[in-house]
Design an enzyme around this catalytic site. Sequence first.
Site, PDB file in Angstrom:
ATOM      1  N   SER A 194       0.853  -1.183   0.000  1.00  0.00           N
ATOM      2  CA  SER A 194       0.000   0.000   0.000  1.00  0.00           C
ATOM      3  C   SER A 194       0.897   1.244   0.000  1.00  0.00           C
ATOM      4  O   SER A 194       1.770   1.349  -0.863  1.00  0.00           O
ATOM      5  CB  SER A 194      -0.943  -0.052   1.204  1.00  0.00           C
ATOM      6  OG  SER A 194      -2.048   0.781   1.037  1.00  0.00           O
ATOM      7  N   ASP A 200      -8.739  -4.809  -6.497  1.00  0.00           N
ATOM      8  CA  ASP A 200      -8.377  -3.728  -5.578  1.00  0.00           C
ATOM      9  C   ASP A 200      -8.621  -2.387  -6.256  1.00  0.00           C
ATOM     10  O   ASP A 200      -8.026  -2.112  -7.309  1.00  0.00           O
ATOM     11  CB  ASP A 200      -6.899  -3.855  -5.196  1.00  0.00           C
ATOM     12  CG  ASP A 200      -6.380  -2.674  -4.393  1.00  0.00           C
ATOM     13  OD1 ASP A 200      -7.200  -1.912  -3.834  1.00  0.00           O
ATOM     14  OD2 ASP A 200      -5.142  -2.528  -4.324  1.00  0.00           O
ATOM     15  N   HIS A 214      -6.478  -5.921  -2.292  1.00  0.00           N
ATOM     16  CA  HIS A 214      -5.450  -5.044  -1.750  1.00  0.00           C
ATOM     17  C   HIS A 214      -4.474  -5.798  -0.832  1.00  0.00           C
ATOM     18  O   HIS A 214      -4.870  -6.332   0.203  1.00  0.00           O
ATOM     19  CB  HIS A 214      -6.119  -3.907  -0.980  1.00  0.00           C
ATOM     20  CG  HIS A 214      -5.231  -2.732  -0.718  1.00  0.00           C
ATOM     21  ND1 HIS A 214      -4.694  -1.957  -1.727  1.00  0.00           N
ATOM     22  CD2 HIS A 214      -4.791  -2.177   0.433  1.00  0.00           C
ATOM     23  CE1 HIS A 214      -3.978  -0.985  -1.204  1.00  0.00           C
ATOM     24  NE2 HIS A 214      -4.013  -1.091   0.111  1.00  0.00           N
TER      25      HIS A 214
END
Length: 546
Positions: free
Chosen positions: A237, A478, A503
């Site tokens: 991320s 995602d 994700h």
Amino acid sequence: MAHKGVQNEESTGASFPTVCKYPLCCLFLYVSRLLQALKLHSHTSEKMAIKAPRFSLLWLPCLLLLITTCVSATLLNPPRLGVLRGTTGRRSPLSSSSKDYQTFFYNQTLDHFNYRPESFTTFKQRYVVNFNYWGGANSSAPIFVYLGEESPLDYDLEGIGFLSDNAPRFNALIVYIEHRYYGKSIPFGSREEALKNASTLGYFSSAQALADYAEVITNLKKNLSAETSPVIVVGASYGGMLASWFRLKYPHIALGALASSAPILYFDDITPQNGYYSIVTKDFREVSESCYNTIRHSWSEIDRVASQANGLSVLSKRFKTCFPLNTSSELKDYLDTIYAEAAQYDHPPTYPVTVVCGGIDGAPKGTDVLGRVFAGLAAFRRNRSCYDPNEYNYPSETTVGWRWQTCSEMVIPIGRGSNDTMFPASPFDLNIYIEYCKKLYDVPPRPHWITTNYGGHDIKLVLQRFASNIIFSNGLRDPYSSGGVLENISDSVVAIHTAKGSHCLDILPASQHDPKWLVMQRKIVLEIIDGWLAKYYIDLLESLQS
């Protein structure tokens, strides 16, 4: 290097500065809900746990300002880049007391980029090491370094499985480094002082964080006499962005980088504003056309009911909210976040999007739109006694820190048009955003600094000329993959993605129930890293013989 024993993290939801410099809408909602909770508690025997910071009366002078400045949370607060679902203060951090981990604190430099006397101030930066699998410095065994993101380190130790799952294969040392201003890595002696105003927050940036990581890694290798041990940095991320940027900025320290679900292209106008919510919409529509249509039509129905006499009271009862709704936007923003979270973390085997749509589509025949939407909410939240529309808005360590980061340099322009998603229009307006951030911190954001500092425009043309050894790993379910690198840039800067991935799924702990496509994605990543290390050891041997 300062060595200390492993310590348990204090509660992350209990210490926030008593000044009016944080996300104003969240604070207003928190205060109003706290007062309502106290009132409700006096009339009911049901105990309600409120995960929120200590309240101080010093917040009260801000309330008039809060009332006049609150605007749509959807407009100004983009979906957060969390590696793990539910680490914004709603879940207790994982314990770092396992015998597998040793905790250390490095005396970190406050400001790496100028030579004013105050720049040499230091603070304790936490990092955690697992020596169990390491082959040692004499064999130049590799070092896997996880670059911490916008949360305390505790969440990562057991939640990130890629390092511990694969360290035995490579005889690798495992290191986790905490991001400055999170967890126990707090400058200026306390969180209150560190987050007090823009003067102390000014040292809270991605570039400073990367330099921190460089210092910790270099110092650790020196202390272990492991100068020839290659380093592979891993991030997910926002941390995945950091990993890719670290390899570009510090190629002499990191041999390679794995960047999982890193939307490094979601800046400026590189990615369309509606990229995120277009994928949320696609995820729901692929699961169920009727579910998608129900959600798409629900927003106007919520507004219609809210506009009627006692409409908010009706909505509060129909959605079993823990407190009476103040506006229809409270409910709509809550549902918006539920759908976004379900899509972003649509992990197997539960597949939250399917859960939501199962509730919506499974409602009894004849159930109206709002009834079906509530059924989807109840399925996702597992039939609670009541539902708190502001559960995502209470200030936490992560939300407070990330708000500064997105109001300084991490300006991710997520928005929506009128008919391009299943959500109501909410375009990103940079001018409004700048004014919002100025009201919070008295300084404007630098919306183009990320692409100036790290690049992003024409990324293939640029990176294929000098970059190497970066893996961009994504799952196309995602929503943030819309801002990710999805095509190979060169033979060694590669993109690996799966159609059903979500994700950061690829770096979570492996399970015997993992689908074959996920197993294959991880296998490809490991083979690439094998190749990097094999070439490094050949080059190292040649250099030692010359």
